[in-house]
Design an enzyme around this catalytic site. Structure first.
Site, PDB file in Angstrom:
ATOM      1  N   GLU A  35     -27.308 -21.208 -81.984  1.00 28.90           N
ATOM      2  CA  GLU A  35     -28.170 -20.285 -80.566  1.00 28.90           C
ATOM      3  C   GLU A  35     -26.957 -19.787 -79.944  1.00 28.90           C
ATOM      4  O   GLU A  35     -27.786 -18.039 -79.773  1.00 28.90           O
ATOM      5  CB  GLU A  35     -28.936 -21.497 -79.524  1.00 28.90           C
ATOM      6  CG  GLU A  35     -29.754 -22.131 -79.978  1.00 28.90           C
ATOM      7  CD  GLU A  35     -31.012 -22.595 -79.361  1.00 28.90           C
ATOM      8  OE1 GLU A  35     -29.885 -23.812 -78.849  1.00 28.90           O
ATOM      9  OE2 GLU A  35     -31.503 -22.730 -78.678  1.00 28.90           O
TER      10      GLU A  35
ATOM     11  N   GLU B 277     -32.312 -30.620 -82.694  1.00 29.55           N
ATOM     12  CA  GLU B 277     -33.140 -31.008 -81.302  1.00 29.55           C
ATOM     13  C   GLU B 277     -33.769 -32.132 -81.507  1.00 29.55           C
ATOM     14  O   GLU B 277     -34.232 -32.658 -80.929  1.00 29.55           O
ATOM     15  CB  GLU B 277     -33.049 -29.561 -81.065  1.00 29.55           C
ATOM     16  CG  GLU B 277     -31.650 -29.375 -79.760  1.00 29.55           C
ATOM     17  CD  GLU B 277     -31.137 -28.008 -81.080  1.00 29.55           C
ATOM     18  OE1 GLU B 277     -31.951 -27.536 -82.241  1.00 29.55           O
ATOM     19  OE2 GLU B 277     -30.434 -27.440 -80.661  1.00 29.55           O
TER      20      GLU B 277
HETATM   21  N1  T1G Z   1     -22.969 -33.401 -77.143  1.00 30.35           N
HETATM   22  C1  T1G Z   1     -21.644 -34.938 -78.006  1.00 30.35           C
HETATM   23  N2  T1G Z   1     -21.240 -35.138 -78.155  1.00 30.35           N
HETATM   24  C2  T1G Z   1     -21.180 -34.915 -80.242  1.00 30.35           C
HETATM   25  C3  T1G Z   1     -22.113 -34.194 -80.161  1.00 30.35           C
HETATM   26  C4  T1G Z   1     -22.752 -33.764 -79.429  1.00 30.35           C
HETATM   27  N3  T1G Z   1     -23.693 -32.594 -79.534  1.00 30.35           N
HETATM   28  N4  T1G Z   1     -21.838 -34.127 -81.280  1.00 30.35           N
HETATM   29  C5  T1G Z   1     -21.120 -34.569 -81.989  1.00 30.35           C
HETATM   30  N5  T1G Z   1     -20.893 -35.617 -81.009  1.00 30.35           N
HETATM   31  C6  T1G Z   1     -19.845 -36.260 -80.646  1.00 30.35           C
HETATM   32  C7  T1G Z   1     -20.503 -37.808 -80.925  1.00 30.35           C
HETATM   33  O1  T1G Z   1     -20.943 -38.624 -80.685  1.00 30.35           O
HETATM   34  C8  T1G Z   1     -19.077 -38.116 -81.605  1.00 30.35           C
HETATM   35  O2  T1G Z   1     -18.537 -38.779 -80.923  1.00 30.35           O
HETATM   36  C9  T1G Z   1     -17.424 -37.635 -81.973  1.00 30.35           C
HETATM   37  O3  T1G Z   1     -18.227 -36.203 -81.884  1.00 30.35           O
HETATM   38  C10 T1G Z   1     -18.400 -37.671 -83.725  1.00 30.35           C
HETATM   39  O4  T1G Z   1     -19.496 -37.407 -83.991  1.00 30.35           O
HETATM   40  C11 T1G Z   1     -29.651 -26.094 -76.084  1.00 30.35           C
HETATM   41  C12 T1G Z   1     -29.781 -28.465 -75.759  1.00 30.35           C
HETATM   42  C13 T1G Z   1     -21.699 -32.287 -85.174  1.00 30.35           C
HETATM   43  C14 T1G Z   1     -23.108 -32.975 -87.999  1.00 30.35           C
HETATM   44  O5  T1G Z   1     -27.671 -32.369 -82.300  1.00 30.35           O
HETATM   45  O6  T1G Z   1     -25.607 -33.965 -85.440  1.00 30.35           O
HETATM   46  O7  T1G Z   1     -28.040 -27.881 -78.855  1.00 30.35           O
HETATM   47  O8  T1G Z   1     -17.465 -41.683 -81.474  1.00 30.35           O
HETATM   48  O9  T1G Z   1     -19.048 -38.647 -85.672  1.00 30.35           O
HETATM   49  O10 T1G Z   1     -19.782 -37.007 -88.853  1.00 30.35           O
HETATM   50  O11 T1G Z   1     -31.075 -26.439 -78.078  1.00 30.35           O
HETATM   51  O12 T1G Z   1     -22.079 -35.015 -84.686  1.00 30.35           O
HETATM   52  O13 T1G Z   1     -16.688 -39.806 -81.526  1.00 30.35           O
HETATM   53  O14 T1G Z   1     -17.133 -40.353 -79.347  1.00 30.35           O
HETATM   54  O15 T1G Z   1     -21.335 -37.773 -85.564  1.00 30.35           O
HETATM   55  O16 T1G Z   1     -18.392 -35.415 -88.472  1.00 30.35           O
HETATM   56  C15 T1G Z   1     -27.719 -30.429 -80.506  1.00 30.35           C
HETATM   57  C16 T1G Z   1     -25.474 -33.597 -83.651  1.00 30.35           C
HETATM   58  C17 T1G Z   1     -27.099 -30.842 -79.709  1.00 30.35           C
HETATM   59  C18 T1G Z   1     -26.120 -32.224 -83.155  1.00 30.35           C
HETATM   60  C19 T1G Z   1     -20.726 -34.200 -86.798  1.00 30.35           C
HETATM   61  N6  T1G Z   1     -26.682 -31.005 -81.629  1.00 30.35           N
HETATM   62  N7  T1G Z   1     -23.940 -34.701 -84.045  1.00 30.35           N
HETATM   63  O17 T1G Z   1     -20.578 -35.111 -87.502  1.00 30.35           O
HETATM   64  O18 T1G Z   1     -19.170 -36.874 -86.528  1.00 30.35           O
HETATM   65  S1  T1G Z   1     -28.797 -30.482 -78.667  1.00 30.35           S
HETATM   66  C20 T1G Z   1     -27.141 -32.114 -82.707  1.00 30.35           C
HETATM   67  C21 T1G Z   1     -23.788 -34.326 -85.269  1.00 30.35           C
HETATM   68  C22 T1G Z   1     -28.178 -28.747 -78.471  1.00 30.35           C
HETATM   69  C23 T1G Z   1     -29.295 -27.150 -77.616  1.00 30.35           C
HETATM   70  C24 T1G Z   1     -29.400 -28.467 -77.135  1.00 30.35           C
HETATM   71  C25 T1G Z   1     -22.784 -35.140 -85.926  1.00 30.35           C
HETATM   72  C26 T1G Z   1     -22.521 -33.465 -86.560  1.00 30.35           C
HETATM   73  P1  T1G Z   1     -17.267 -39.879 -80.879  1.00 30.35           P
HETATM   74  P2  T1G Z   1     -19.789 -37.646 -86.014  1.00 30.35           P
HETATM   75  P3  T1G Z   1     -19.710 -36.369 -88.084  1.00 30.35           P
END
Ligand code: T1G
Length: 692
Positions: free
Chosen positions: A105, A125
């Protein structure tokens, strides 16, 4: 600092730097706005490039901030995007690796986007029970088209950047150095006016009403208990039916509504729970691990074959050892058949089929597996058999090999004692079918080496399992809890229920399968064998005799064509059995119990709170490290409904005081002795606290 600012000639470069995935937390958002202010006030700067350091452009909003003041503290993501979009100088997003959620975004608010090939582009999301809340539902359709945008938003599935190269999402796909390309592009467009804004693009889709109605019907059918998918459709619909700013407001309202729902909180709990499970307090993340380049499995039965497939699927050569050629041939043939079925469904290419089958070998000789880096035994669940196998493994396996048992209840410390290398012994409890079920209970023995545990956790990720560490006890985490669940199911039959009512009630709650259908599927004789052992070892633990009476009738379930239910040949559909129901009713009479009408709510409470209560004992004893580990066991191994977050999360949403009140009520009823409240549950309830 969570974003760096540097000027490269006439181009200011803002680099997000908030490891591990450049989550757009409050500090990062503030740093972006600061960077933009600097760029706009510096006359030498003609254009801006925004990119991300490390392994992501940005993984989106910082989910850890949700439901906290920080999430919406200014500058909100909306404000950041607005600062970028209304900038008087062009802003170019340089996208690599991952641009997801709020990260995408943010890029959509830029005037231009340059991407490296292979970047994962997604608005995921919906997988967290929400929807893109910073303009994604309004901007993405304007650059990739209504259908592609709707599919991406409702599924949350990432799309590689090169697949979107021809859309207006990207102005350029940078084959070489991304930053070089992005800065060059920024210099090229520095004086181009007016600045192109995604919000100004019109969506051209003549019969959008028909498409949207079709989408609503399709999504409603697949969304189940989750409200987010349908709201995604409504938000995207606003991109064509509303003015841009009205659409943004509409999207915002839907987001705020969804982020408060229990379903979303449950999904976010599972997201973090899966990642937390791999963390072991006394085993640092940098603990050295042992290389796993080859594997061996002892036993070519259902479990052994399924376990072997996990290694082949991960590209690790695996040798299966059996005692008899016939059993080995049968096991290898079953594996081949499984892969053929997957290939017939189009989920496996012929090349992958050949590769995977080629990675699985069979042998009758222990000598041939001695060089494997790990060996997993999946032989009969009897300590005597395990003793023979582990003594032999101790003889033949090379030094440093990991010796794992797939036992589902036996004492891993006792198994380790059959060897001279207990530090190399661990439990790797797969769930049937082992090549399908995500859960892997990693049972840490008292002497299991830290490197062996770290290697097993790393292996669980490599073979795409959800690894959860358990201490040694009878049944570890999952089976120890399901034992109490099954006890209550049996008592409910004695008090007035019939199998179908219990199954229907708990399946309506959301379980994939009720206890009696599950018993018929897995085999009622398994529980019978374990109870016979328990009657000797723990005579004080009472069970309903109905399950034993059923087995004495030879009704082991689908494998004998009859169990709690009747079955027709070739048909797995369960039919209520008059014979069984008569047996149950007679048994109540024999016990002198006057059968009563039992509500679905009582059924659900007694089955689920039995899990919760035993889970609290497991937590208190340190068998499980955290409540979310217990939830992950039930979400990935026992068909607990994902939208309820797992037994411990669910108990938190009910309120532990309410759970305690129900348990105290049932403790006064039939077989109330089974309801001894766990001390931890009583304590947390009294203090008004939660498990998670
Ligand atoms: N926020 C906080 N922590 C996150 C995070 C996030 N968005 N994504 C990953 N982490 C942390 C995860 O908990 C782990 O922490 C570490 O990063 C490595 O993650 C307004 C409201 C990006 C593809 O849903 O799909 O944006 O255990 O093991 O395999 O519209 O993480 O090391 O402490 O998964 O390399 C939307 C979610 C949010 C993406 C990377 N975004 N993340 O994968 O590493 S809502 C998502 C993933 C939003 C807006 C809305 C995957 C990754 P720790 P990992 P990875």
């Amino acid at each position: 600092m969570t974003a760096e600012y540097k000027v490269n000639g006439a181009v200011a470069v803002i680099t997000l730097n908030n490891p591990p995935v450049n989550g757009l937390g409050h500090a990062t958002r503030s740093a972006i706005v600061e960077g933009m202010k600097k760029a706009l006030s510096d006359n030498a700067v003609k254009a801006v490039v925004i990119t991300g350091a490390g392994k992501a452009f940005s993984g989106g909003a910082d989910i850890k901030e949700f439901n906290s003041p920080k999430a919406s503290a200014e500058p909100s993501l909306h404000t950041v995007i607005n600062v970028i979009e209304t900038s008087s100088k062009p802003v170019v997003a340089a996208i690599h690796s991952v641009a997801m959620g709020g990260g995408l975004e943010l890029a959509l608010g830029c005037h231009y986007r340059v991407a490296a090939p292979g970047a994962q582009i997604a608005l995921p999301e919906v997988k967290l029970g929400i929807l893109p809340g910073a303009g994604g539902t309004q901007r993405l359709p304007r650059v990739v088209g209504l259908e592609m945008a709707l599919n991406m938003i409702v599924s949350g599935t990432p799309v590689p950047s090169e697949k979107l190269a021809k859309t207006a999402l990207f102005n350029q796909l940078a084959e070489g150095d991304l930053m070089e390309a992005a800065v060059a592009f920024a210099n090229k467009v520095a004086d181009v006016r007016p600045l192109p804004k995604v919000r100004d693009i019109k969506i051209d889709y003549p019969n959008y009403e028909g498409f949207l109605q079709f989408s609503r019907n399709t999504v409603k059918a697949m969304a189940g208990p989750f409200p987010a998918p349908l709201k995604c459709v409504e938000a995207v619909a606003a991109a064509v039916t509303m003015k841009f700013d009205d659409g943004i407001k509409f999207e915002r309202d839907l987001f705020v509504e969804l982020v408060q729902t229990t379903e979303s909180k449950a999904l976010r709990h599972a997201f973090f729970g899966e990642r937390a499970a791999t963390k072991v307090p006394d085993v640092p993340e940098d603990t050295p691990t042992r290389p796993i380049k080859s594997a061996a499995v002892i036993g070519a039965g259902t479990m052994g074959g399924g376990i072997a497939m996990n290694f082949a699927n991960a590209g690790i050569p695996v040798t299966i050892l059996e005692m008899k050629q016939e059993a080995l041939d049968k096991g290898l043939a079953t594996i081949r058949k499984n892969y053929e079925n997957t290939m017939k469904k189009g989920k496996l290419t012929p090349e992958k089929f050949e590769q995977r089958v080629g990675l699985i070998k069979g042998t009758l000789s222990y000598e041939e597996i001695g060089q494997a880096d790990i060996v997993i035994e999946a032989v009969f669940e009897d300590i005597g058999v395990k003793e023979q196998v582990f003594k032999k493994l101790d003889e033949v396996m090379k030094q440093g090999a990991i010796l794992a048992s797939n036992t589902s209840t036996l004492d891993v410390d006792k198994i380790a004692s059959f060897t001279k290398r207990p530090q190399d012994v661990i439990g790797l409890h797969f769930f049937s079918p082992a090549n399908v079920m995500k859960l892997l209970e990693i049972v840490r023995g008292a002497k299991t080496g830290k490197d062996v545990l770290a290697t097993s956790l790393q292996l669980s990720k490599k073979i795409k399992k959800t690894g959860v560490v358990s201490g040694v006890c009878d049944g570890f985490i999952g089976n120890r809890m399901i034992e109490q669940y099954s006890r209550q199911a049996g008592f409910l039959l004695e008090e007035g229920c019939l199998p179908e009512q219990v199954d229907k009630a708990i399946e309506k709650f959301g379980f994939a399968m009720g206890p009696f259908r599950m018993g018929d599927l897995a085999g009622n004789d398994i529980g019978w064998y374990i109870r016979k052992r328990r009657y000797i070892e723990k005579p004080e633990v009472t069970y309903s005799k109905t399950a034993d009476l059923l087995c004495e009738m030879g009704r082991f379930g689908q494998k004998t064509g009859a169990g709690w239910y009747d079955y027709k040949p070739g048909d797995r559909k369960p039919y209520p059995s008059q014979v069984v129901n008569d047996m149950i009713i007679k048994h109540s009479a024999d016990l002198g119990i006057e059968r009563r009408k039992i509500s679905d709510q009582e059924i659900v409470e007694r089955l689920v709170y039995a899990l919760v209560n035993e889970g609290a004992n497991i937590l208190e004893e340190g068998i499980a490290m955290r409540a979310s580990d217990i939830d992950m066991v039930y979400l990935t191994g026992y068909g607990f409904p994902l939208f309820r977050g797992g037994p411990m999360f669910y108990a938190d949403t009910v309120g532990l005081q309410n759970v305690m009140m129900s348990i105290e009520k049932y403790a006064k009823g039939h077989q109330g002795v089974a309801w001894k409240p766990a001390q931890l549950l009583a304590k947390l309830a009294a203090e008004g606290k939660t498990f998670n």
